[in-house]
Design an enzyme around this catalytic site. Structure first.
Site, PDB file in Angstrom:
ATOM      1  N   PRO A 264      49.357  40.387  47.964  1.00 33.53           N
ATOM      2  CG  PRO A 264      49.900  38.761  46.358  1.00 33.53           C
ATOM      3  CD  PRO A 264      48.540  39.913  46.360  1.00 33.53           C
ATOM      4  CB  CYS A 384      40.293  41.144  42.147  1.00 30.37           C
ATOM      5  SG  CYS A 384      40.861  40.508  43.497  1.00 30.37           S
TER       6      CYS A 384
END
Length: 445
Positions: A264, A384
Site C-alpha cells: 500500500p 513478509c
C-alpha cells in the site's frame, strides 16, 4: 413458530460477523475484502465489536474448528457456512472474549433468526450450552491434536518446523498474539524524539523501536485519527520490520528509484521521506485498487508530486521506459506468513501448494527487474514470509543464474543471518516476520 428475520429487520452483530466470515470458509476473499463493507453498514458504536468477533474467531480458527467438530453430530452443509461461521464466533466469545457468557450465548442464538435459519436456534442453544458445561473435557480430548495445540494447519506446522527447528514453536506462539501498533516518524517534519514528546504530552505512552531509527510503538492500540499529527502526515502506521527497507535501500539524492509491488505504499513513502531530491521515483502495482491505496498514502503525506504510480505487472517490462534505476526495491508477493497476527485468516486461506507457485512468481519478478538495474546499482529483495523457499532459496537460485549479481551481507543486530540475507521472526510485542536480501550489480559481469 417465529418467522425468520433478516438484516433488514434488525441488526445483530454476530450475524453480520458470520456473513463476513462465511465466504472465507468457502475460500473466497479475505477479511480485508469482506470486512470493510460490513463495517460501513454497521452502527458506529458496534464497529469495534464486529471487528473483534471476526479477527478473534479467525485468530483461534483451528482450535474453534476442532471444538465445533466435537460438538456437532454432523457438519453443516456447504450452503450453511454462515452457521458454521456463527458457531465459531459463539465458541470464541465463550472461550476467549470478555463478553459475559449469557450475552454471548443469547445474541449468538438470536443470530440464527437474523440469518433466516430458525431451525438452527435450538441446535445452537444446545451446542453452546454443552460447551459451557464440558469445555475442560472437550479440550482435554483434543490435547493430542497438533492443529488444536498449535492453532495452525498441519502443513504449516510441518513446513515451519522443518525450516526452523529451533524457532518454530516461538513463531507459532507469536502468530496467535495481537500485533502492537507501531508508527513511523516523518523525519521531514519532526524527529522521533519530538514525536515521542508530543505523544507524552497527549497522554499516549509510546517507546522507541530498537532497530528502526524512526519507529515508535504505542503501549495500547488506538484510533490512528486520534493520534496527534497523524492526519497531518507527521506519523504513519508501519511495522518496525517494514521500516528497515528504506535504510537497506540506501538511496541518495538525484538517484532514479523503482519500488515494485509497492502497495500500500508504506516503504515507498518512507524512502521519499528519508531522501528528498531524488531524481525520479516510480512505483509499480498490478492491481488498480491497490495502486489507488499508494496514491492515497502519497497524498496524505503530500508526496504525490514526487512519485509516478503505474498500474503494471512487475514480471513484465512493457511499462519500462528503458532508463535504468540506481535503486530497486522488490517487496515481492508472498505467503504473508510473517504477518499472520495482523491477518489471521492467512492460516486458513493459504495452502501449502501456494508457496511453490509464489516462489516461481518471486523469481520471475526478480529476474525481470534485474535488467532494469544500472551497473553498480543496489536491489533490495523483501518478503513478509518466514519460509526459506520464498526467501534465501530464491536469492540462491537467482545468483546461480546471474554472473553480474553479488550478494551483499547485511551487517545488522536484527534478525538471523542466513547464507543470503537476514530473516526476522515475529516477536510478541515487537516486529513482524520479514526477510531482506541485498544484491548489487557488478560492472564486469
Amino acid at each position: 413458530m417465529r418467522r425468520g428475520l433478516n438484516l433488514a429487520d434488525t441488526i445483530n452483530i454476530r450475524a453480520m460477523a458470520a456473513n463476513v466470515m462465511a465466504p472465507l470458509l468457502r475460500q473466497h476473499g479475505s477479511l480485508n475484502t469482506h470486512l470493510p463493507s460490513a463495517l460501513q453498514h454497521c452502527p458506529p458504536q458496534d464497529r469495534a465489536l464486529l471487528q473483534q468477533l471476526c479477527y478473534g474467531s479467525m485468530r483461534e480458527f483451528f482450535r474453534l474448528q476442532a471444538l465445533a467438530a466435537c460438538l456437532l453430530k454432523k457438519p453443516f452443509r456447504s450452503e450453511d457456512m454462515d452457521l458454521q461461521a456463527l458457531l465459531l464466533i459463539g465458541l470464541w466469545q465463550l472461550r476467549s472474549s470478555r463478553i459475559p457468557a449469557h450475552a454471548a450465548l443469547h445474541e449468538t442464538v438470536e443470530a440464527t433468526l437474523v440469518l433466516n435459519k430458525p431451525w438452527a436456534t435450538k441446535l445452537f442453544n444446545a451446542v453452546l450450552r454443552r460447551y459451557q458445561r464440558e469445555h475442560k473435557t472437550l479440550e482435554q480430548q483434543l490435547a493430542n491434536d497438533p492443529c488444536f495445540t498449535w492453532n495452525h494447519p498441519q502443513w504449516f506446522i510441518s513446513k515451519l518446523s522443518h525450516n526452523w527447528p529451533e524457532h518454530w514453536q516461538d513463531i507459532l506462539a507469536a502468530n496467535d498474539e495481537q500485533a502492537p501498533l507501531t508508527l513511523r516518524t516523518n523525519t521531514r517534519r519532526q524527529s522521533r524524539q519530538q514525536a515521542l514528546e508530543r505523544l507524552e504530552t497527549a497522554g499516549i505512552e509510546a517507546t522507541a523501536t530498537p532497530f528502526s531509527e524512526v519507529g515508535l510503538t504505542l503501549a495500547q492500540a488506538m484510533d490512528v485519527e486520534a493520534i496527534p499529527g497523524f492526519s497531518e502526515g507527521d506519523l504513519s502506521v508501519q511495522d518496525e520490520a517494514a521500516q528497515l527497507a528504506a535504510t537497506l535501500l540506501a538511496t541518495e539524492p538525484e538517484q532514479r528509484v523503482l519500488d515494485a509491488c509497492a502497495a500500500p505504499g508504506g516503504k515507498l513513502c518512507h524512502l521519499l521521506e528519508a531522501t528528498p531530491r531524488l531524481q525520479d521515483v516510480v512505483a509499480v502495482e498490478l492491481e488498480p485498487a491497490r495502486a489507488q491505496r499508494i496514491t492515497d498514502n502519497l497524498q496524505r503525506l503530500g508526496l504525490e508530486l514526487e512519485c509516478k504510480v503505474l498500474t503494471a505487472d512487475a514480471s513484465s517490462s512493457d511499462w519500462w521506459d528503458g532508463q535504468p534505476f540506481d535503486r530497486i526495491l522488490i517487496d515481492a508477493p508472498c505467503s504473508g506468513t510473517g504477518v499472520i497476527r495482523r491477518h489471521p485468516d492467512i492460516k486458513w486461506l493459504r495452502q501449502g501448494e501456494d508457496v511453490n507457485a509464489l516462489a516461481q512468481v518471486q523469481l520471475n519478478i526478480l529476474t525481470n527487474l534485474w535488467q532494469m538495474l544500472s551497473p553498480g546499482g543496489r536491489l533490495v529483495y523483501a518478503t513478509c514470509s518466514v519460509f526459506s523457499q520464498e526467501n534465501e532459496r530464491i536469492i540462491g537460485r537467482f545468483l546461480k543464474q546471474h554472473a553480474d549479481a553479488r550478494h551483499q551481507p547485511i551487517d545488522a543486530d536484527w534478525g538471523e543471518e542466513r547464507p543470503f540475507g537476514r530473516q526476522l521472526f515475529p516477536q510478541i510485542g515487537g516486529h513482524d516476520g520479514f526477510y531482506y536480501a541485498v544484491l548489487s550489480k557488478v560492472t564486469d559481469g
